[in-house]
Design an enzyme around this catalytic site. Sequence first.
Site, mmCIF file in Angstrom:
data_model
loop_
_atom_site.group_PDB
_atom_site.id
_atom_site.type_symbol
_atom_site.label_atom_id
_atom_site.label_comp_id
_atom_site.label_asym_id
_atom_site.label_seq_id
_atom_site.Cartn_x
_atom_site.Cartn_y
_atom_site.Cartn_z
ATOM 1 C CG ASN A 111 1.984 -7.048 2.682
ATOM 2 O OD1 ASN A 111 1.669 -6.022 3.291
ATOM 3 N ND2 ASN A 111 3.195 -7.239 2.172
ATOM 4 C CD1 TRP A 112 -4.743 -5.764 2.488
ATOM 5 C CD2 TRP A 112 -5.652 -4.097 3.675
ATOM 6 N NE1 TRP A 112 -6.022 -6.131 2.804
ATOM 7 C CE2 TRP A 112 -6.612 -5.131 3.537
ATOM 8 C CE3 TRP A 112 -6.006 -2.957 4.390
ATOM 9 C CZ2 TRP A 112 -7.898 -5.040 4.078
ATOM 10 C CZ3 TRP A 112 -7.283 -2.868 4.934
ATOM 11 C CH2 TRP A 112 -8.214 -3.895 4.775
ATOM 12 C CE LYS A 113 3.318 -5.728 -1.144
ATOM 13 N NZ LYS A 113 4.114 -5.964 -2.320
ATOM 14 N N GLY A 136 -0.196 -9.828 -1.915
ATOM 15 C CA GLY A 136 -0.145 -8.368 -1.887
ATOM 16 C C GLY A 136 -1.230 -7.767 -2.769
ATOM 17 N N GLY A 137 -0.869 -7.429 -4.007
ATOM 18 C CA GLY A 137 -1.761 -6.713 -4.931
ATOM 19 C C GLY A 137 -3.187 -7.255 -4.983
ATOM 20 C CB SER A 164 2.622 -11.977 -8.791
ATOM 21 O OG SER A 164 3.584 -10.971 -8.803
ATOM 22 C CG HIS A 187 7.634 -7.396 2.498
ATOM 23 N ND1 HIS A 187 8.027 -6.679 1.392
ATOM 24 C CD2 HIS A 187 6.632 -8.210 2.095
ATOM 25 C CE1 HIS A 187 7.276 -7.040 0.366
ATOM 26 N NE2 HIS A 187 6.417 -7.967 0.768
ATOM 27 C CD GLU A 236 6.402 -12.183 -0.059
ATOM 28 O OE1 GLU A 236 5.228 -12.243 -0.393
ATOM 29 O OE2 GLU A 236 6.953 -11.132 0.286
HETATM 30 P P1 PGA Z 1 2.319 -9.337 -4.518
HETATM 31 O O1 PGA Z 1 2.968 -8.969 -3.117
HETATM 32 O O2 PGA Z 1 1.292 -10.425 -4.263
HETATM 33 O O3 PGA Z 1 1.673 -8.057 -4.987
HETATM 34 O O4 PGA Z 1 3.403 -9.802 -5.397
HETATM 35 C C1 PGA Z 1 3.376 -9.968 -2.236
HETATM 36 C C2 PGA Z 1 4.216 -9.336 -1.159
HETATM 37 O O5 PGA Z 1 4.976 -8.409 -1.483
HETATM 38 O O6 PGA Z 1 4.139 -9.749 -0.006
#
Ligand code: PGA
Length: 260
Positions: free
Chosen positions: A8-10, A234-235, A213, A91, A167
């Site tokens: 998920n690149w956001k 994500g990150g 995370s 999300h 999540e």
């Molecule tokens: P994160 O994000 O891995 O940076 O915690 C996960 C997400 O929000 O889907």
Amino acid sequence: MNKLIVANWKMNPGTLKEAISLARKTGAIKKETGELVLCPPYPFLSGVGKVLQGAALGAQDASISDSGPYTGEVSPTMLKSLGVEYVILGHSERRREFGETDGLVNRKTLAALRTGLRVVLCVGESLEVRKRGISAARSFVRQQLLRCIRGVGKGGSSKRNLIVAYEPVWAISTSKNRKDETPEDTARMILFIKDTLGKQLRVSAPRVLYGGSVDEKDVCNFLSRSEVDGVLVGGASLRPGEFVQLTKDVFTGLCDTLKL
Ligand code: PGA
């Protein structure tokens, strides 16, 4: 069943050029070894889709309907026409920042499933709820899930294309004062979600991912649990070195050798 990794690149990166470069570095896998999905922002879907090798294309949201007077919205059919196969819905950032309710997420879920997209439906409790204990967290997640999947399996919305991502909001990297969820508690919650899905939808092997995370250092802690079918990242998915290492560890079977 193959493990599934969803990136998920956001709202990143800033330009199409950077998006294509990131996709070139991280979207090449052998299809037989596992499933990898890259989810860039809408404007980059088409460009990224052209350079993926083995990975599938996913979107980060989709609208409640296929056409109509919905200024600024993007329909599931439009996404499909760009080669999108997966869509993340519900999300916690969309719930928190844009006021998405379970009812809205439910409408989006039904529309996307009817179009034949695979939905990665996000559920998870806040820190306030979790502080009240595991059973409060379970009952929150159960309610959220049931509201979001109401009607799934009817009217052409395939229940087989529903994937759930657990999540916990407080474990996401961008949450204030974030904390680590333990693999043990994750596995227990995922089992509970599978049980709920099984009873509600009568599906035999629902797929449930973990997100919060996850990086190359701890991915196997989660995926060595047989209950966890994959991860939503994500990150770490924006850092090519780490992400390639993460996918390598999962797809070359390293996590399987640690199975608990
Ligand atoms: P994160 O994000 O891995 O940076 O915690 C996960 C997400 O929000 O889907």
